[in-house]
Design an enzyme around this catalytic site. Structure first.
Site, PDB file in Angstrom:
ATOM      1  N   CYS A 229      57.860 -11.906 -13.648  1.00 23.82           N
ATOM      2  CA  CYS A 229      56.740 -11.200 -14.299  1.00 23.82           C
ATOM      3  C   CYS A 229      55.389 -11.872 -14.068  1.00 23.82           C
ATOM      4  CB  CYS A 229      57.027 -10.997 -15.782  1.00 23.82           C
ATOM      5  SG  CYS A 229      57.036 -12.501 -16.791  1.00 23.82           S
ATOM      6  N   HIS A 277      57.025 -12.442 -21.751  1.00 22.24           N
ATOM      7  CA  HIS A 277      56.977 -11.350 -20.772  1.00 22.24           C
ATOM      8  C   HIS A 277      55.560 -10.796 -20.681  1.00 22.24           C
ATOM      9  CE1 HIS A 277      58.599  -8.415 -18.045  1.00 22.24           C
ATOM     10  NE2 HIS A 277      58.038  -7.432 -18.729  1.00 22.24           N
ATOM     11  N   HIS A 289      55.238  -3.924 -14.121  1.00 21.92           N
ATOM     12  CA  HIS A 289      55.799  -5.249 -14.388  1.00 21.92           C
ATOM     13  C   HIS A 289      57.078  -5.468 -13.593  1.00 21.92           C
ATOM     14  CE1 HIS A 289      58.912  -4.055 -17.704  1.00 21.92           C
ATOM     15  NE2 HIS A 289      58.706  -3.055 -16.895  1.00 21.92           N
TER      16      HIS A 289
END
Length: 314
Positions: A229, A277, A289
């Site tokens: 990420c 995240h 993402h």
């Protein structure tokens, strides 16, 4: 209740007529195919508007440079004018003491020297003078006035171009958002095929990241073929000259915090209390993402994860 309605109708037999009852017919909603065709046509229109926007930016920069040069020229002429005024002061004082109506005196003392110069007698007077001081004063005052008028005209042009520039920017953004919103509501997967609006580095970084849709998630990877990420956001921004650390916690402190309602395409979005995240905001409540092992880079809704905040890097 039915009886009451019948009584009301009998009391006003002409209140409702079959000929006056309007039946509402809603226009059929466009199909996804039609909506996509409209979006693609809009993308072409947006490209034209964007080039107009870019053209206005060029003209605006040119006008700003010209206004700056003209203003500096006016300031130089003003300094020259002040020096010549002091040199001609003796000539003016002598004329006043003699009680004459020397046009040179009127020229020096007048609040509107151009009006004095416009008089035929004054022009005739100056034509016969050998005094370089007087002629120099006349030339300097005229030059200063011309330079100032040029600066004012350029400044007005800059203001007008700025207004046009802002109008074009709003037109591009509003039109895009309207059609994009309709298409994405119908089919969220279409978002990947729509253009990213904007000329700043954030929009450019998002364009680079969009080009990686479908690439696999790999823990610790930062491109160009696989990503985690924070590796995806680091790689995308690196393409536009901005170096971000390969760690969500550090990227959280890499720019200005923005709320969810303030998010713009290209902003970084973070989730969970420990910020483990993150993604890149694409608009419409969605982000791009790299989710987790076994998945690929993709566009997804931001809902379903606890939103921690947004960061504007550029």
């Amino acid at each position: 209740m039915l009886a009451g309605a019948l009584v009301a109708l009998s009391a006003a037999p002409h209140a409702i007529s079959p000929h006056t009852i309007a039946v509402a017919h809603a226009d059929p909603e466009p199909s996804t195919k039609e909506l996509r065709a409209k979006a693609l046509k809009l993308a072409d229109d947006l490209e034209q508007l964007t080039e107009q926007y870019n053209g206005l930016k060029v003209k605006l920069a040119q006008s700003q440079r010209a206004a700056k040069v003209a203003t500096e020229n006016a300031e130089r002429q003003e300094k020259s004018l002040q020096g010549i005024r002091e040199k001609v002061g003796t000539l003016a004082a002598t004329s006043y003491m003699q009680g004459g109506s020397d046009p040179a005196v009127s020229f020096v003392a007048s609040q509107d020297p151009q009006a004095v110069l416009d008089q035929a007698a004054t022009l005739n007077y100056f034509a016969k003078q050998d005094s370089t001081k007087v002629l120099g004063l006349m030339q300097a005052m005229q030059a200063a006035q011309r330079a100032r008028k040029a600066a004012e005209a350029r400044a007005q042009q800059v203001k007008q171009l700025r207004t046009e520039l802002d109008s074009q920017r709003k037109k591009v953004t509003d039109t895009y958002e309207k059609v994009r919103g309709k298409l994405v509501d119908r089919d969220p997967s279409q978002l990947a095929s729509l253009p990213v609006i904007g000329t700043g580095k954030a929009a450019q970084a998002l364009r680079y990241a969009m080009g990686k849709i479908g690439r696999p998630y790999v823990w610790g990877a930062a491109g160009p073929t696989s990503f985690d990420c924070s590796g995806l956001t680091m790689w995308a921004y690196k393409q536009v000259g901005i170096n971000l650390p390969h760690y969500t916690g550090s990227q959280w402190n890499a720019g200005t915090r923005v709320s969810r309602s303030e998010l713009q395409p290209g902003d970084l979005v973070f989730f969970y209390a420990d910020l483990h995240h993150m993604g890149i905001y694409v608009g419409g409540g969605k982000m791009l993402h790299a989710p987790h092992t076994g998945d690929v880079v993709k566009i997804a809704s931001m809902s379903g994860r606890p939103f921690a905040g947004g960061v504007r890097v550029a």
